[in-house]
Each structure stands twice: as structure tokens, then as C-alpha cells.
Design a protein around this motif. Structure first.
Motif, PDB file in Angstrom:
ATOM      1  N   ARG A  81       1.489  -8.733  -1.548  1.00 19.10           N
ATOM      2  CA  ARG A  81       2.758  -8.505  -1.440  1.00 19.10           C
ATOM      3  C   ARG A  81       3.145  -8.551  -3.046  1.00 19.10           C
ATOM      4  NH1 ARG A  81       3.256 -11.079   3.708  1.00 19.10           N
ATOM      5  NH2 ARG A  81       3.709  -9.484   5.377  1.00 19.10           N
ATOM      6  N   ARG A 113       2.667  -1.113  -6.616  1.00 17.20           N
ATOM      7  CA  ARG A 113       3.951  -0.848  -6.913  1.00 17.20           C
ATOM      8  C   ARG A 113       3.810   0.099  -8.199  1.00 17.20           C
ATOM      9  NH1 ARG A 113       3.960  -6.182  -4.885  1.00 17.20           N
ATOM     10  NH2 ARG A 113       5.828  -6.504  -3.694  1.00 17.20           N
ATOM     11  N   PHE A 132      10.121   1.416  -0.149  1.00 17.60           N
ATOM     12  CA  PHE A 132       8.714   0.986  -0.334  1.00 17.60           C
ATOM     13  C   PHE A 132       8.632  -0.422  -0.145  1.00 17.60           C
ATOM     14  CE2 PHE A 132       5.570  -0.312  -3.352  1.00 17.60           C
ATOM     15  CZ  PHE A 132       4.308  -0.212  -2.714  1.00 17.60           C
ATOM     16  N   GLU A 133       9.407  -1.049  -0.885  1.00 16.57           N
ATOM     17  CA  GLU A 133       9.366  -2.428  -1.353  1.00 16.57           C
ATOM     18  C   GLU A 133       9.630  -3.280   0.143  1.00 16.57           C
ATOM     19  OE1 GLU A 133       8.500  -5.897  -3.338  1.00 16.57           O
ATOM     20  OE2 GLU A 133       8.266  -4.032  -3.949  1.00 16.57           O
ATOM     21  N   LEU A 167       9.195  -1.995   3.090  1.00 13.37           N
ATOM     22  CA  LEU A 167       8.093  -1.744   4.122  1.00 13.37           C
ATOM     23  C   LEU A 167       6.995  -2.437   3.633  1.00 13.37           C
ATOM     24  CD1 LEU A 167       8.911   2.022   4.613  1.00 13.37           C
ATOM     25  CD2 LEU A 167       9.398   0.162   6.318  1.00 13.37           C
ATOM     26  N   TRP A 168       6.588  -2.495   2.244  1.00 17.78           N
ATOM     27  CA  TRP A 168       5.504  -3.234   1.794  1.00 17.78           C
ATOM     28  C   TRP A 168       5.407  -4.774   2.225  1.00 17.78           C
ATOM     29  CZ3 TRP A 168       1.019  -1.530  -0.047  1.00 17.78           C
ATOM     30  CH2 TRP A 168       0.127  -2.364  -0.518  1.00 17.78           C
ATOM     31  N   ARG A 169       6.557  -5.253   2.170  1.00 18.04           N
ATOM     32  CA  ARG A 169       6.923  -6.662   2.279  1.00 18.04           C
ATOM     33  C   ARG A 169       6.470  -7.104   3.626  1.00 18.04           C
ATOM     34  NH1 ARG A 169       9.022 -10.259  -1.418  1.00 18.04           N
ATOM     35  NH2 ARG A 169       9.259  -9.269  -3.656  1.00 18.04           N
ATOM     36  N   ARG A 219       4.794  -5.103   5.774  1.00 18.94           N
ATOM     37  CA  ARG A 219       3.265  -4.907   6.097  1.00 18.94           C
ATOM     38  C   ARG A 219       2.684  -4.020   4.967  1.00 18.94           C
ATOM     39  NH1 ARG A 219       0.379  -5.822  10.673  1.00 18.94           N
ATOM     40  NH2 ARG A 219       2.446  -5.913  12.040  1.00 18.94           N
ATOM     41  N   PRO A 220       2.019  -4.796   4.115  1.00 17.40           N
ATOM     42  CA  PRO A 220       1.444  -3.934   2.923  1.00 17.40           C
ATOM     43  C   PRO A 220       0.347  -3.050   3.230  1.00 17.40           C
ATOM     44  CG  PRO A 220       0.427  -6.268   2.978  1.00 17.40           C
ATOM     45  CD  PRO A 220       1.523  -6.173   4.176  1.00 17.40           C
ATOM     46  N   THR A 221       0.837  -1.694   3.574  1.00 14.32           N
ATOM     47  CA  THR A 221      -0.320  -0.848   3.916  1.00 14.32           C
ATOM     48  C   THR A 221      -0.033   0.651   3.367  1.00 14.32           C
ATOM     49  OG1 THR A 221       0.698   0.296   5.714  1.00 14.32           O
ATOM     50  CG2 THR A 221      -0.666  -1.652   6.186  1.00 14.32           C
ATOM     51  N   ALA A 224       3.525   2.505   3.830  1.00 13.23           N
ATOM     52  CA  ALA A 224       4.825   1.853   3.182  1.00 13.23           C
ATOM     53  C   ALA A 224       5.091   3.011   1.963  1.00 13.23           C
ATOM     54  CB  ALA A 224       4.676   0.738   2.542  1.00 13.23           C
ATOM     55  N   THR A 279       5.814   6.631   3.572  1.00 10.80           N
ATOM     56  CA  THR A 279       7.194   6.705   3.735  1.00 10.80           C
ATOM     57  C   THR A 279       8.078   6.994   2.646  1.00 10.80           C
ATOM     58  OG1 THR A 279       6.570   5.493   5.645  1.00 10.80           O
ATOM     59  CG2 THR A 279       8.994   5.606   5.299  1.00 10.80           C
TER      60      THR A 279
END
Length: 272
Positions: A13, A19, A120-121, A123-125, A127-129, A132, A135
């Protein structure tokens, strides 16, 4: 059921590489999709907005139109809407960019890309896939976003979506973290009230955030009253400000019929 705590997948994360990759992809995709639209001239509602400014480009002239639907003199209508922060954004752009339409367009694109990265941030937090990032790129290229990015008058809508994303991310953090939950719920409330004052979709979303917070409170326990404050207080603030808006409206429930023969809000909403 157990909820993920804030220390899970810390490396994934907090890593900067994914990122950076997503940010570069968003820039490339956004530039490719919207580069040709940067030379789009002012049109429609934006020209009407300039007409109400009477040629002025000072910040104060724009701030006089904060309650635009109530104070506008030409093509009156849509008084049901209350978007003072959207109009504050337009006032700031008017003061900074004057009549340089390319700079207006570039600002809209920058906000669009920033909101996509924020998506993105969040969604990444969660579930980091790779989904993210996918999307976020999909959001940047959505055809339904085109006018909001390339039409100057609507660019501020993206700020409302950004505020809503911050509120959603803060609500989850406040519901799942083990410490300083009050900080997350205060952030949720602040972001939510800002989003409400840009676009009405955040008003509806507030009830969903409230339901989520109360559900999490019931499931995990110990959250106290913060989830309620995180969504109820913004709604209360919005309601108080909206009352002042209504008092300044000449025909609050009247809508521009655009030649359809009906000026009633209910009839306009029901029209095909």
C-alpha cells in the motif's frame, strides 16, 4: 467476520512504484484522449456565465455569483440546484485564466486526471491489485466523462467526485482502523460537505455512507458516535445553507422547460 486493519499489506500500500506506473499511464491515456479537445472554445452555459460577469475577471466578481441559480438574471431556472463551491471554482478559474480557453481546458483535464488517480488510491488501499489501476484508467477514458472534462462550465463536477472519494476512503479507514478513528470521521465529514456543495450526487451518497458507518459500528463495535457525525453533520450543514438558498430563490420549484411547455420540476423529471 474480521475486518482488515490499517497495517495489512503495508509494503504494497505504501510502495511508490505502482503509483508512479499508474500515474504515468493516466497521463498518457488522458493526454491521448483529451489532447485534441484542449482547443475547444467556450460554449453554452459558460458563455452565459461570462455574460453575468459583464466582462469582469476579478475573483470578487465571480464570488458574487456563488448562489448562481438564485441570483442569475438571464435564462433563469434550475433554482433547485445549489452548488456554491462549483461556482467558487469557476470564480477562481475566471480570475486566473481570464478568457484563455486552453488554460480552462487544461485545468479541467488536470482535475480529471487527479480524481482518476484518487480513485486508484482508494481502490489500492482497499485491495492492492492490478484492477485498481485498470479501473482508474477505465474511468479516465469513459465516454460519459467527456463533457465534464472538455466543457469548461462542468469541469468542477470532478472536484465533487474527488471529495466524495475522499469521504468514502476516510469512512472506511474510520470504520476499520484501531486508533484515531475520530480523525478519519472528521475528514469524512469535511470532504462530504464539500462534495455536497459541488454536486447533489454527494447528498444522496451521504445516506449510503451513513448506513455503511452504522453497519460497521454494529459489526465491529466500539466506534461510538463518530460515524453518525461523519455523515449527519454534513447533511445538517448542507440543509441549513440550502434554506438560505431557497429564501433567495424567486421560483424554487420551477424548471426551465426548454420549449416543452412545462415549467414544473416534477413534470420535467418525468418527461421522457
Amino acid at each position: 467476520m474480521t475486518f482488515p486493519n490499517q497495517t495489512e499489506s503495508t509494503g504494497a500500500r505504501k510502495g511508490w512504484r505502482p503509483r508512479l506506473v499508474v500515474a504515468l499511464l493516466l497521463l498518457l491515456c488522458g493526454g491521448w484522449a483529451y489532447g485534441p479537445a484542449l482547443n475547444r472554445m467556450f460554449a453554452a452555459d459558460q458563455l452565459m456565465y461570462f455574460l453575468h460577469l459583464d466582462g469582469e475577471t476579478s475573483l470578487s466578481s465571480g464570488l458574487r455569483l456563488l448562489d448562481y441559480t438564485a441570483v442569475r438574471e438571464y435564462e433563469k431556472g434550475d433554482e433547485l440546484l445549489f452548488r456554491p463551491l462549483l461556482m467558487a471554482w469557476l470564480a477562481a478559474e475566471n480570475a486566473a485564466f481570464k478568457r484563455d480557453f486552453r488554460r480552462w481546458n487544461l485545468a479541467n483535464l488536470a482535475v480529471h486526471l487527479g480524481v482518476a488517480f484518487l480513485l486508484f488510491e482508494v481502490l489500492w488501499r482497499l485491495r492492492p491489485t492490478i484492477l485498481a489501476g485498470a479501473t482508474a484508467i477505465w474511468f479516465v477514458l469513459l465516454a460519459s466523462n467527456f463533457e465534464q472534462v472538455s466543457w469548461n462550465h462542468l469541469g468542477g463536477y470532478m472536484l465533487g467526485f474527488g471529495g466524495l472519494l475522499v469521504a468514502l476512503g476516510a469512512a472506511r479507514a474510520g470504520a476499520t482502523s484501531t486508533a484515531r478513528r475520530d480523525r478519519w470521521w472528521w475528514l469524512c465529514g469535511l470532504a462530504l460537505v464539500c462534495a455536497m456543495l459541488v454536486h447533489e450526487i454527494a447528498v444522496a451518497a451521504a445516506f449510503g455512507i451513513g448506513a455503511y458507518g452504522l453497519w460497521m459500528r454494529r459489526r465491529s463495535g466500539g466506534i461510538g458516535a463518530w460515524p453518525t457525525l461523519g455523515w449527519a453533520l454534513p447533511l445538517l450543514i448542507y440543509a441549513i445553507l440550502y434554506v438560505f438558498h431557497v429564501r433567495h430563490c424567486e421560483r424554487w420549484l420551477w424548471a426551465d422547460d426548454h420549449g416543452t411547455g412545462s415549467g414544473a420540476v416534477v413534470a420535467a423529471l418525468a418527461a421522457p
